[in-house]
Design an enzyme around this catalytic site. Structure first.
Site, PDB file in Angstrom:
ATOM      1  N   LYS A 203       0.859  -1.185   0.000  1.00 55.41           N
ATOM      2  CA  LYS A 203       0.000   0.000   0.000  1.00 55.41           C
ATOM      3  C   LYS A 203       0.894   1.234   0.000  1.00 55.41           C
ATOM      4  O   LYS A 203       1.836   1.336   0.788  1.00 55.41           O
ATOM      5  CB  LYS A 203      -0.863  -0.018   1.257  1.00 55.41           C
ATOM      6  CG  LYS A 203      -1.640   1.251   1.511  1.00 55.41           C
ATOM      7  CD  LYS A 203      -2.531   1.060   2.703  1.00 55.41           C
ATOM      8  CE  LYS A 203      -3.203   2.327   3.124  1.00 55.41           C
ATOM      9  NZ  LYS A 203      -4.187   2.117   4.175  1.00 55.41           N
TER      10      LYS A 203
HETATM   11  C1  R5P Z   1      -2.405   4.817   8.022  1.00 57.49           C
HETATM   12  O1  R5P Z   1      -1.335   4.581   8.415  1.00 57.49           O
HETATM   13  C2  R5P Z   1      -3.438   3.822   7.991  1.00 57.49           C
HETATM   14  O2  R5P Z   1      -2.881   2.593   7.641  1.00 57.49           O
HETATM   15  C3  R5P Z   1      -4.611   4.105   7.067  1.00 57.49           C
HETATM   16  O3  R5P Z   1      -5.264   2.908   6.898  1.00 57.49           O
HETATM   17  C4  R5P Z   1      -4.220   4.651   5.734  1.00 57.49           C
HETATM   18  O4  R5P Z   1      -3.635   5.904   5.853  1.00 57.49           O
HETATM   19  C5  R5P Z   1      -5.367   4.667   4.706  1.00 57.49           C
HETATM   20  O5  R5P Z   1      -6.329   5.508   5.010  1.00 57.49           O
HETATM   21  P1  R5P Z   1      -6.560   6.886   4.241  1.00 57.49           P
HETATM   22  O6  R5P Z   1      -7.207   6.526   2.932  1.00 57.49           O
HETATM   23  O7  R5P Z   1      -7.456   7.628   5.159  1.00 57.49           O
HETATM   24  O8  R5P Z   1      -5.237   7.546   4.012  1.00 57.49           O
END
Ligand code: R5P
Length: 296
Positions: A203
């Site tokens: 990710k």
């Molecule tokens: C952050 O460290 C977390 O893993 C969140 O799951 C990630 O940032 C994804 O969420 P968003 O789309 O709000 O950035």
């Protein structure tokens, strides 16, 4: 006693048809074992090898984030529209009904808060507990260039090894400190390190210049985080650009659960990811779903 009289000799051995051995279509995953592939196929729809993951793990370091104050109320109605749910074990056990059949991507590192240095994480879930929770994947934050880069890569290695013993894949999450620039050079470095250290998917963030090269150089599927809340059309444009440039989906949080109409937004994101819908068309879908009165 066994019914030996009724044993039948098989009749149709299809002798003219070779045994069916299909390649597993998900990027970089063809050499994995059955259980690992099966879990990945629950997260990435085998029809297009893409996913819409709903990320609601923010509380692990920032507490009751806007939109996640009551996961039992705001997240549960969204789960049916997600291909997978990224969540902590505490939120899962307390706030998500076990009848939920979507695969769980379990937040597996933590140990810091927004009050301290963010890269200072440790392995925060025992692999036995991940198995107990029927996790389909484990998620590990990796802080390339961060103060605790070395320890965070160590966390990834430990979790990949533990997951491999049980057939559970690991998602490497590229955590970017405030002092680092989220450009293609940095994201290419961080995502490639995650994959080389054994992450089964990664990710990261989208960047407007050079994202296609980041995706091309990562030998496992890349999903993008949504990042801070944007206007809905802008978030759909970002997701669309990422998909067209090689991402295998999104792991989106705030741009869904902080939307004025989260159920409409996640369906619009699905249209972009799974139907290659243009962002403007998906936005029209968002607007039309948003206008439907609640409960209809
Ligand atoms: C952050 O460290 C977390 O893993 C969140 O799951 C990630 O940032 C994804 O969420 P968003 O789309 O709000 O950035």
């Amino acid at each position: 006693m066994a019914d030996l009289d009724d044993i039948q000799d098989g009749k149709n051995y299809h002798l003219d048809t070779p045994h069916q051995s299909r390649a597993f279509g998900l990027r970089g995953s063809n050499a994995l074992d059955w259980g690992m592939q099966n879990r990945l196929a629950r997260i990435f729809n085998p029809r297009d090898n893409r996913t819409v993951m709903l990320a609601v793990d923010h509380g692990y370091f920032q507490g009751p984030t806007t939109g996640l104050e009551r996961i039992d109320i705001t997240v549960v109605p969204l789960v049916a529209y997600a291909d997978a749910l990224m969540i902590t074990r505490g939120a899962l056990r307390t706030s998500i009904p076990p009848e939920m059949t979507r695969p769980v991507v379990l937040r597996s590192t933590g140990g810091q808060s927004i009050l301290k240095e963010l890269s200072n994480e440790l392995v925060a879930v025992d692999i036995e507990d991940a198995v107990r929770l029927n996790a389909s994947a484990l998620a590990v934050q990796v802080y390339i260039g961060g103060m605790h880069e070395h320890e965070s890569i160590g966390n990834l290695v430990k979790i990949v090894d533990a997951g491999n013993r049980h057939g559970i894949p690991t998602m490497g999450v590229t955590g970017v400190g405030k002092e680092l620039v989220r450009d293609a050079k940095y994201l290419g470095l961080a995502t490639r390190i995650c994959a080389e250290m054994g992450a089964h998917f990664v990710k990261t963030y989208y960047c407007e210049k050079g994202f296609a090269r980041v995706a091309a150089a990562c030998p496992v599927p890349l999903v993008i985080a949504g990042g801070k809340k944007l206007a809905e059309l802008d978030a759909l444009k970002m997701a669309h650009a990422a998909i067209q440039e090689g991402a295998a989906g999104v792991d989106m949080g705030r741009n869904i659960f902080q939307s004025d109409a989260p159920e409409a937004m996640i369906q619009a994101v699905r249209a972009v990811v799974h139907e290659d819908e243009k962002p403007e068309t998906a936005y029209e879908l968002y607007l039309s779903l948003k206008s439907v009165p609640v409960g209809r």
